[in-house]
Design an enzyme around this catalytic site. Structure first.
Site, PDB file in Angstrom:
ATOM      1  N   SER A 274       0.787  -1.234   0.000  1.00 25.12           N
ATOM      2  CA  SER A 274       0.000   0.000   0.000  1.00 25.12           C
ATOM      3  C   SER A 274       0.820   1.285   0.000  1.00 25.12           C
ATOM      4  O   SER A 274       0.292   2.343  -0.353  1.00 25.12           O
ATOM      5  CB  SER A 274      -0.940   0.001   1.214  1.00 25.12           C
ATOM      6  OG  SER A 274      -0.195  -0.121   2.416  1.00 25.12           O
ATOM      7  N   GLU A 275       2.080   1.217   0.403  1.00 22.91           N
ATOM      8  CA  GLU A 275       2.866   2.449   0.537  1.00 22.91           C
ATOM      9  C   GLU A 275       4.322   2.165   0.187  1.00 22.91           C
ATOM     10  O   GLU A 275       5.217   2.326   1.021  1.00 22.91           O
ATOM     11  CB  GLU A 275       2.747   3.011   1.956  1.00 22.91           C
ATOM     12  CG  GLU A 275       1.327   3.307   2.403  1.00 22.91           C
ATOM     13  CD  GLU A 275       1.249   3.950   3.781  1.00 22.91           C
ATOM     14  OE1 GLU A 275       2.258   4.556   4.228  1.00 22.91           O
ATOM     15  OE2 GLU A 275       0.181   3.854   4.414  1.00 22.91           O
ATOM     16  N   LEU A 276       4.569   1.788  -1.047  1.00 22.41           N
ATOM     17  CA  LEU A 276       5.909   1.364  -1.421  1.00 22.41           C
ATOM     18  C   LEU A 276       6.802   2.544  -1.779  1.00 22.41           C
ATOM     19  O   LEU A 276       6.498   3.338  -2.666  1.00 22.41           O
ATOM     20  CB  LEU A 276       5.832   0.404  -2.608  1.00 22.41           C
ATOM     21  CG  LEU A 276       7.175  -0.061  -3.189  1.00 22.41           C
ATOM     22  CD1 LEU A 276       7.987  -0.836  -2.145  1.00 22.41           C
ATOM     23  CD2 LEU A 276       6.951  -0.922  -4.432  1.00 22.41           C
TER      24      LEU A 276
END
Length: 365
Positions: A274-276
């Site tokens: 979700s938050e790479l």
């Protein structure tokens, strides 16, 4: 590791600390790692969304859409999913009690609709990014419950049928696996998380609901999150997926990443990276120098993350991968740290970096 560079454009990168890398029209035979071309099999017309077997997203700032044309163009060319980086957080969307500010969230949703993109809402309930009126709120547990429920259902209800999915609760655990003693926990008890999911589901029964957390390298927190989601499932509470934040660096153990992702797969829920973003400067050095060797390692790490997701997560559980913003200049890491870093796939002026080509190969090979 043996690295050979083919592109003149890449050889220029190390000449300036914040240089821009390979332009879309430049050669894509960028380099080899141990004899394997990172960009093998990729033609110049390929984009992230055209090659990926699942949605590829970016967390975005809607205000940049109107102020930076290349930001908008890059999003439309490369991505088919968007997350809200900050504009759905409580301090921005309800800065005053009952006073909702919809301008930025509406802009994000309208942009996604015009661009045929999926929208993922981040985040409904979070221990940070709270407006002053919440942190100073005086009321009993019933008043706090109504505050939380009203916020969730007002936001989800406004975008019912438009926002596909939500991070309902974000980062509720400490690294030691205990529940974070947030204002929500202090006022409403440990089961507030379950009620958040119930309220969101009531507001939009078709929306996909996620718990989102940073668990990489935190085994006790991982265990706690798994226990939480399995308990919600057992109780019949609507939860559809897990967001794995994945703010990592070039030294992060891929074995540990694989272990974490496998355990989330075992829940049977959707898995969302979700938050790479991937730090190139993991020691936060103030004397950091961007080199070809570091860019090679960065590209290989992006490749391996994409490959891990494709190989470990069954297709039925692949919600997608979301990069945490677009160009390096937009990254939260640039805003919160005084040190140099280049964590994303695109440079400051939105040209494709070696990491882009590593990632795109990981999505295809």
């Amino acid at each position: 590791m043996i690295t050979t560079f083919f592109s003149i454009a890449l050889n220029l990168i190390s000449c300036s600390p914040r240089a821009d890398s390979v332009q879309p029209e430049d050669t894509i035979e960028v380099y080899t790692i141990s004899g394997t071309r990172i960009t093998a099999g990729i033609d110049s017309n390929s984009t992230l969304k055209s090659v990926a077997p699942f949605p590829i997203g970016a967390a975005i700032n809607p205000r940049l859409l109107s102020s930076i044309p290349l930001y908008k163009e890059t999003l439309q060319r490369e991505y088919n999913s968007v997350s809200s980086e900050n504009c759905f957080k409580m301090n921005q969307i309800q800065p005053k009690a009952g006073g909702f500010y919809w301008k930025d969230t509406d802009a994000l949703v309208n942009f996604a609709k015009e661009s045929n993109m999926r929208v993922h809402g981040h985040t409904l309930i979070y221990y940070k990014s709270l407006p002053e009126w919440v942190t100073s709120f005086q009321g009993d547990s019933l008043a706090w419950e109504n505050l939380m429920k009203t916020h969730i259902q007002t936001v989800v209800g406004r975008y019912k049928g438009v926002v596909t999915s939500w991070d309902v609760v974000n980062e509720a655990f400490e690294d030691d696996g205990t529940l974070r003693r947030s204002v929500w926990y202090e006022k409403l008890g440990a089961d507030y998380i379950a009620r958040c999911f119930q309220y969101a589901h009531q507001a939009d029964p078709r929306a996909l609901l996620f718990y989102n957390e940073n668990v990489v390298g935190k085994p006790k927190k991982l265990t706690a999150v798994l226990a939480l989601v399995n308990n919600l499932k057992k109780r019949g509470i609507a939860i559809h997926g897990i967001g794995v934040q994945m703010h990592i660096n070039i030294n992060t153990s891929e074995e540990a990443l694989t272990t974490d992702v496998r355990q989330f797969v075992n829940t049977g829920l959707l898995v969302h990276i979700s938050e790479l973003d991937i730090r190139m400067n993991p020691t936060y050095s103030t004397n950091f120098t961007l080199t070809n060797a570091l860019q090679t390692r960065h590209a290989l790490k992006y490749k391996n993350v994409a490959k891990l997701y494709r190989s470990v997560v069954p297709k039925s559980q692949q919600f997608g991968i979301t990069n945490w913003n677009v160009g390096d200049a937009d990254s939260w890491l640039r805003k919160t740290s005084p040190c140099e870093d280049y964590p994303l796939l695109f440079s400051d002026n939105y040209s494709r970096k070696p990491a882009y080509y590593g990632f795109i190969q990981g999505l295809t090979n």
